[in-house]
Scaffold this motif. Structure first.
Motif, PDB file in Angstrom:
ATOM      1  N   LEU A 129     -13.476 -55.432 -17.682  1.00 56.76           N
ATOM      2  CA  LEU A 129     -13.074 -56.202 -16.506  1.00 56.76           C
ATOM      3  C   LEU A 129     -11.590 -56.550 -16.549  1.00 56.76           C
ATOM      4  CD1 LEU A 129     -16.292 -58.391 -16.250  1.00 56.76           C
ATOM      5  CD2 LEU A 129     -15.721 -56.361 -14.919  1.00 56.76           C
ATOM      6  N   GLY A 130     -10.992 -56.468 -17.722  1.00 54.51           N
ATOM      7  CA  GLY A 130      -9.545 -56.633 -17.831  1.00 54.51           C
ATOM      8  C   GLY A 130      -8.834 -55.458 -17.171  1.00 54.51           C
ATOM      9  N   LEU A 144     -18.095 -62.547 -21.391  1.00 52.33           N
ATOM     10  CA  LEU A 144     -16.857 -62.077 -22.020  1.00 52.33           C
ATOM     11  C   LEU A 144     -16.439 -63.020 -23.145  1.00 52.33           C
ATOM     12  CD1 LEU A 144     -14.727 -61.095 -18.900  1.00 52.33           C
ATOM     13  CD2 LEU A 144     -15.895 -59.572 -20.490  1.00 52.33           C
ATOM     14  N   LEU A 148     -13.262 -61.617  -9.148  1.00 55.26           N
ATOM     15  CA  LEU A 148     -13.185 -62.047 -10.551  1.00 55.26           C
ATOM     16  C   LEU A 148     -12.944 -63.551 -10.683  1.00 55.26           C
ATOM     17  CD1 LEU A 148     -11.160 -59.167 -12.272  1.00 55.26           C
ATOM     18  CD2 LEU A 148     -13.615 -59.570 -12.328  1.00 55.26           C
ATOM     19  N   THR A 149     -12.236 -64.132  -9.720  1.00 51.25           N
ATOM     20  CA  THR A 149     -11.961 -65.562  -9.858  1.00 51.25           C
ATOM     21  C   THR A 149     -13.051 -66.414  -9.206  1.00 51.25           C
ATOM     22  OG1 THR A 149     -10.552 -65.462  -7.900  1.00 51.25           O
ATOM     23  CG2 THR A 149      -9.451 -65.337 -10.031  1.00 51.25           C
ATOM     24  N   THR A 172     -10.625 -57.406  -5.776  1.00 53.28           N
ATOM     25  CA  THR A 172     -10.745 -57.697  -7.202  1.00 53.28           C
ATOM     26  C   THR A 172     -10.430 -59.145  -7.556  1.00 53.28           C
ATOM     27  OG1 THR A 172     -10.039 -55.443  -7.564  1.00 53.28           O
ATOM     28  CG2 THR A 172     -10.042 -56.877  -9.483  1.00 53.28           C
ATOM     29  N   HIS A 173      -9.319 -59.621  -7.052  1.00 53.01           N
ATOM     30  CA  HIS A 173      -8.921 -60.978  -7.427  1.00 53.01           C
ATOM     31  C   HIS A 173      -9.979 -62.000  -7.029  1.00 53.01           C
ATOM     32  CE1 HIS A 173      -7.025 -64.904  -6.622  1.00 53.01           C
ATOM     33  NE2 HIS A 173      -6.468 -64.669  -7.804  1.00 53.01           N
ATOM     34  N   PRO A 208      -5.395 -56.314 -21.480  1.00 58.42           N
ATOM     35  CA  PRO A 208      -5.511 -56.741 -20.081  1.00 58.42           C
ATOM     36  C   PRO A 208      -6.510 -57.892 -19.957  1.00 58.42           C
ATOM     37  CG  PRO A 208      -6.736 -54.702 -20.432  1.00 58.42           C
ATOM     38  CD  PRO A 208      -6.152 -55.094 -21.764  1.00 58.42           C
ATOM     39  N   HIS A 209      -6.229 -58.834 -19.080  1.00 58.95           N
ATOM     40  CA  HIS A 209      -7.110 -59.987 -18.926  1.00 58.95           C
ATOM     41  C   HIS A 209      -7.858 -59.937 -17.607  1.00 58.95           C
ATOM     42  CE1 HIS A 209      -5.565 -61.816 -22.532  1.00 58.95           C
ATOM     43  NE2 HIS A 209      -4.352 -61.440 -22.139  1.00 58.95           N
ATOM     44  N   ALA A 210      -9.115 -60.367 -17.667  1.00 59.04           N
ATOM     45  CA  ALA A 210      -9.972 -60.311 -16.471  1.00 59.04           C
ATOM     46  C   ALA A 210      -9.746 -61.530 -15.586  1.00 59.04           C
ATOM     47  CB  ALA A 210     -11.436 -60.213 -16.893  1.00 59.04           C
ATOM     48  N   SER A 263      -9.255 -55.774 -13.496  1.00 64.30           N
ATOM     49  CA  SER A 263      -8.359 -56.786 -12.975  1.00 64.30           C
ATOM     50  C   SER A 263      -6.946 -56.245 -12.799  1.00 64.30           C
ATOM     51  CB  SER A 263      -8.353 -57.975 -13.933  1.00 64.30           C
ATOM     52  OG  SER A 263      -7.314 -58.858 -13.636  1.00 64.30           O
ATOM     53  N   SER A 264      -6.520 -55.374 -13.713  1.00 64.00           N
ATOM     54  CA  SER A 264      -5.129 -54.958 -13.638  1.00 64.00           C
ATOM     55  C   SER A 264      -4.886 -53.861 -12.615  1.00 64.00           C
ATOM     56  CB  SER A 264      -4.587 -54.567 -15.012  1.00 64.00           C
ATOM     57  OG  SER A 264      -5.395 -53.617 -15.613  1.00 64.00           O
ATOM     58  N   GLY A 313      -8.009 -61.476 -12.687  1.00 62.89           N
ATOM     59  CA  GLY A 313      -7.765 -61.131 -11.297  1.00 62.89           C
ATOM     60  C   GLY A 313      -6.304 -61.145 -10.889  1.00 62.89           C
ATOM     61  N   LEU A 352     -22.076 -61.958 -15.964  1.00 62.76           N
ATOM     62  CA  LEU A 352     -21.303 -60.895 -16.611  1.00 62.76           C
ATOM     63  C   LEU A 352     -19.949 -61.450 -17.086  1.00 62.76           C
ATOM     64  CD1 LEU A 352     -21.868 -57.860 -16.955  1.00 62.76           C
ATOM     65  CD2 LEU A 352     -20.613 -57.463 -14.854  1.00 62.76           C
ATOM     66  N   LEU A 353     -19.309 -62.209 -16.231  1.00 68.40           N
ATOM     67  CA  LEU A 353     -18.020 -62.794 -16.606  1.00 68.40           C
ATOM     68  C   LEU A 353     -18.191 -63.837 -17.722  1.00 68.40           C
ATOM     69  CD1 LEU A 353     -16.515 -63.046 -13.042  1.00 68.40           C
ATOM     70  CD2 LEU A 353     -15.479 -61.801 -14.942  1.00 68.40           C
ATOM     71  N   ALA A 408     -20.578 -56.178 -20.198  1.00 73.93           N
ATOM     72  CA  ALA A 408     -20.203 -57.370 -20.958  1.00 73.93           C
ATOM     73  C   ALA A 408     -21.404 -58.070 -21.579  1.00 73.93           C
ATOM     74  CB  ALA A 408     -19.430 -58.339 -20.053  1.00 73.93           C
ATOM     75  N   TYR A 416     -25.472 -62.549 -10.955  1.00 74.10           N
ATOM     76  CA  TYR A 416     -25.293 -61.527 -11.989  1.00 74.10           C
ATOM     77  C   TYR A 416     -23.811 -61.364 -12.341  1.00 74.10           C
ATOM     78  CZ  TYR A 416     -24.795 -57.171 -14.416  1.00 74.10           C
ATOM     79  OH  TYR A 416     -24.419 -56.244 -15.345  1.00 74.10           O
ATOM     80  N   GLY A 446      -4.007 -58.961 -11.361  1.00 72.70           N
ATOM     81  CA  GLY A 446      -3.476 -57.690 -10.906  1.00 72.70           C
ATOM     82  C   GLY A 446      -2.194 -57.275 -11.609  1.00 72.70           C
ATOM     83  N   VAL A 447      -2.038 -57.660 -12.867  1.00 72.32           N
ATOM     84  CA  VAL A 447      -0.838 -57.303 -13.614  1.00 72.32           C
ATOM     85  C   VAL A 447      -1.137 -56.104 -14.502  1.00 72.32           C
ATOM     86  CG1 VAL A 447       0.863 -58.103 -15.277  1.00 72.32           C
ATOM     87  CG2 VAL A 447      -0.132 -59.713 -13.647  1.00 72.32           C
TER      88      VAL A 447
END
Ligand SMILES: Nc1ncnc2c1ncn2[C@@H]1O[C@H](COP(=O)(O)OP(=O)(O)OP(=O)(O)O)[C@@H](O)[C@H]1O
Ligand SMILES: Nc1ncnc2c1ncn2[C@@H]1O[C@H](COP(=O)(O)OP(=O)(O)OP(=O)(O)O)[C@@H](O)[C@H]1O
Ligand SMILES: [Mg+2]
Ligand SMILES: [Mg+2]
Lengths: 324, 328
Positions: free
Chosen positions: A214-215, A257, A242-243, A238-239, B251-253, A218-219, B255, A253-254, B179, A249, B257-258
């Protein structure tokens, strides 16, 4: 942006020794041009099978229904000639197991130049030059020499990068990348993500990126769809996803981590219960037996994937994380 | 005495048309009973080669591998004795750990036989092992290709455990897992080490997981170990510039976007390693000495070692490297 691929009602049934089994169940999504469309979710939920269906690479006996609109044609019903043309030149795939992408008995150079030559009609020397460039792009040391090597002479991550180079050789419009960076360390992975990002910006490449990381998601991913038991349970930018995950579910999942600041000796939080097998999918929402928020309705009725905001889709009767 | 001790190991491949490739160029790692040692490093730096040499699957060009202080006998894949079963390996490619033509139940039973488990209790034990890795017991009659990537990885772990080993070398065992399954498998590894006293060498690119489960981490770069430290301190204050680059590229989850930073510079070729410190052409702190001399592994106290001239006690500034060291 224009839609490059529009998948509607994709359902895949595999033949097994104990009869047909539905693996992918009524999946819809769209991939825009220049977009990285992320797919994450449960291991065994049908992510790989759903993209193999787009490429018509399913095991014998598989049944597919639904549509996958790509440039006015339905990928699922293309016949062999048209299929070969699309599959080589426009769609390319990086397989989850890099050895599937690589022929064990052919040199890396042969496998790379074959692709360049058949799709670009390039001369032998031009093809060799392009092959070296491709290997440089994916950061294989001493590319000239690597062309003479065979797959077994490379490390797991090098094979994965060679598979990526082969997939990019024909300059596809849509790259389907199934866990393309799992065998890479984070710095080499960063290089591959930057390469995909550049191709997307410069050439308008679209990517379906399947990853558990998920990292990574995210990127680079613009949109993410979360799979569970053969269905998409949630999707969105995505943002946002994830936030502020909406499906229980996704949230679980998050929560699983690892946290860098967690106290020493704390166990990670796995989701209780077992993942469902395709043969024994729970009734209603397939996640209900493991979900602390499940309602009576969740137990009997399959929740449809519906818009809950301008950009987000959710398949949950309860929607416990609805913003106030 | 360490459960697994690897001393000054070298692995050399002989390629036609090319000089020898020293994939592992003198690496030492030890794993105690009940301990998890993480091994991380750049793709192609020799981790799998080291792992395979540690279980006797590729020949050693130099160095020693000791299991409970006894030298490892060269393994033949076919005739593995009960003695040899002390060390098991889970391969990077789960297909390589599993035979495509046999059901997963039969393969787990092989391991049980090797460990001397009477066939009467095979079924119960197989069920228990599959349960431990989160695979439904009903799956025993299926073949490897009928499972997803992540499921095969867990089956490979169950198969390795069936032989009741004291040391397990795991090469990327968690990379195809979601995960939650990863959390479950990571918790399993911790239990195996704590409760069964297994010694685990865990190769992984997932630094988050390594950070969470490993007691000690070794970092490899181009065939050599450049830094070893207790997990926490390694992440909090890396002492080798390569480790620093690794930690920075996670990379960090979140969000955000970097895109993480890639390492600049040419990817090194083990057939022609750079002079001096192997990392010098890509190091932001490089100075004259790094080009000319090979840095030894300096003992930094607090169970840390790093092979970097910046850490040379003779020349380095007197300021403490990090707060933890002054505390001890
Ligand atoms: N050839 C096959 N025959 C029968 N079942 C299969 C076959 N291939 C896959 N399956 C089953 O189909 C389901 C979906 O598999 P798939 O490989 O698509 O999962 P995935 O989401 O990609 O998982 P992972 O993240 O672990 O790769 C799994 O339950 C798997 O066991
Ligand atoms: N059979 C072989 N013949 C020749 N060279 C080999 C062979 N196996 C590995 N190598 C080379 O040895 C080096 C180390 O490979 P190894 O598989 O040990 O790396 P690794 O650290 O496990 O990488 P990854 O993280 O990508 O799996 C690489 O340069 C690879 O090309
Ligand atoms: Mg898959
Ligand atoms: Mg490897």
């Amino acid at each position: 942006m224009s839609t490059l691929l529009d998948v509607q009602g994709l359902t895949v049934t595999l033949a097994t020794n104990s009869g047909p089994m539905t693996i992918v169940d009524d999946v819809d999504y769209a991939v825009e041009q220049g977009q990285v469309f992320g797919v994450a979710g449960e291991s065994g939920s049908g992510k790989t099978i759903s993209v193999l269906a787009l490429m018509q690479l399913l095991p014998a006996g598989a049944q597919t229904s639904g549509r996958a609109n790509y440039g006015g044609q339905d990928l699922l019903s293309l016949r062999s000639r048209a299929l070969r043309r699309v599959r080589g030149a426009e769609l390319a795939m990086v397989f989850q197991d890099p050895l599937t992408s690589l022929h064990p008995m052919l040199s890396i150079g042969k496998q790379l130049t074959e692709h360049v030559r058949s799709h670009e009609g390039a001369s032998r020397s031009a093809a060799a030059k392009r092959a070296v460039e491709l290997l440089e792009e994916v950061r294989i040391p001493d590319p000239e020499h690597a062309l003479h090597g065979f797959p077994h002479q490379f490390s797991g991550g090098m094979r994965q990068r060679i598979a990526i180079a082969i997939a990019l050789a024909a300059r596809p419009k849509l790259l389907i990348a199934d866990e393309p960076t799992t065998a890479l360390d984070v710095t080499v992975q960063a290089g591959i993500l930057r390469l995909l990002d550049r191709l997307r910006r410069e050439n308008g490449l679209s990517v379906i990126l399947i990853t558990h990381d998920l990292g990574v998601m995210s990127s680079i991913a613009d949109e993410v769809a979360i799979f569970y038991a053969g269905r998409i349970v949630e999707s969105g930018p995505t943002h946002d996803l994830l936030t502020a995950p909406r499906h229980p579910y996704t949230r679980a999942l998050l929560d699983a981590l690892p946290h860098p600041e967690a106290a020493e000796g704390t166990a990670l939080i796995a989701i209780p219960g077992s993942p469902p097998t395709p043969r024994a999918r729970p009734s209603g929402c397939a996640f209900h037996p493991r979900c602390p928020y499940a309602s009576d309705q969740s137990r009997v009725e399959v929740p449809p994937l519906v818009a809950v905001s301008e950009s987000r889709l959710l398949a949950c009767h309860v929607d416990p994380f609805r913003p106030a | 005495m360490s459960a697994l001790e690897i001393r000054d190991l070298e692995v050399v491949y002989h390629d036609r048309g090319r000089g020898p490739v020293r994939a592992v160029a003198g690496a030492s790692i030890s794993v105690e009973r009940g301990q998890i040692v993480g091994l991380v490093g750049e793709s192609g730096c020799g981790k799998s080669s080291l792992a395979k040499a540690a279980v006797g699957l590729v020949p050693r060009a130099a160095g020693e591998v000791l299991l409970d202080g006894r030298p490892l006998s060269p393994l033949r894949r076919k005739a593995r004795s009960r003695e040899d079963a002390r060390v098991q390996m889970v391969f990077q490619n789960p297909f390589a750990s599993l035979n495509p033509r046999r059901t997963i139940g039969a393969q787990i039973a092989d391991g049980l036989t090797l460990a001397g488990v009477p066939s009467g209790s095979h079924q119960a034990q197989t069920t228990a092992l599959l349960d431990e890795v989160g695979i439904a017991a009903a799956a025993v009659g299926r073949y490897p290709h009928q499972f997803s990537g992540g499921q095969r990885q867990r089956i490979a772990i169950a198969r390795a455990l069936a032989a009741n080993p004291s040391v397990v070398v795991l090469d990327e065992p968690l990379s195809s897992l979601d995960a939650s399954a990863q959390a479950q498998a990571a918790n399993l590894l911790v239990r195996l080490a704590r409760d069964r006293g297994l010694a685990l060498l865990l190769i992984s690119h997932d630094l988050g997981i390594v950070n969470h489960v490993a007691d000690v981490v070794s970092v490899m770069y181009l065939g050599v170990v450049v830094e070893t430290a207790p997990t926490r301190t390694l992440w909090e204050a890396p002492q080798h510039p390569y480790t620093e680059a690794l930690v920075a590229a996670i990379p960090h989850a979140d969000g955000a976007g970097v895109l993480p930073e890639a390492l600049p510079g040419e990817v090194p070729d083990p057939a022609q390693p750079p002079s001096g410190c192997r990392f010098h052409p890509r190091c932001p702190h490089v100075f004259d000495r790094c080009v000319a001399e090979v840095p030894p592994l300096y003992d930094l106290g607090a169970e840390r070692t790093a092979a970097c001239f910046l850490r040379d006690p003779e020349t380095r500034p007197t300021a403490p490297l990090n707060p933890r060291e002054t505390a001890t």
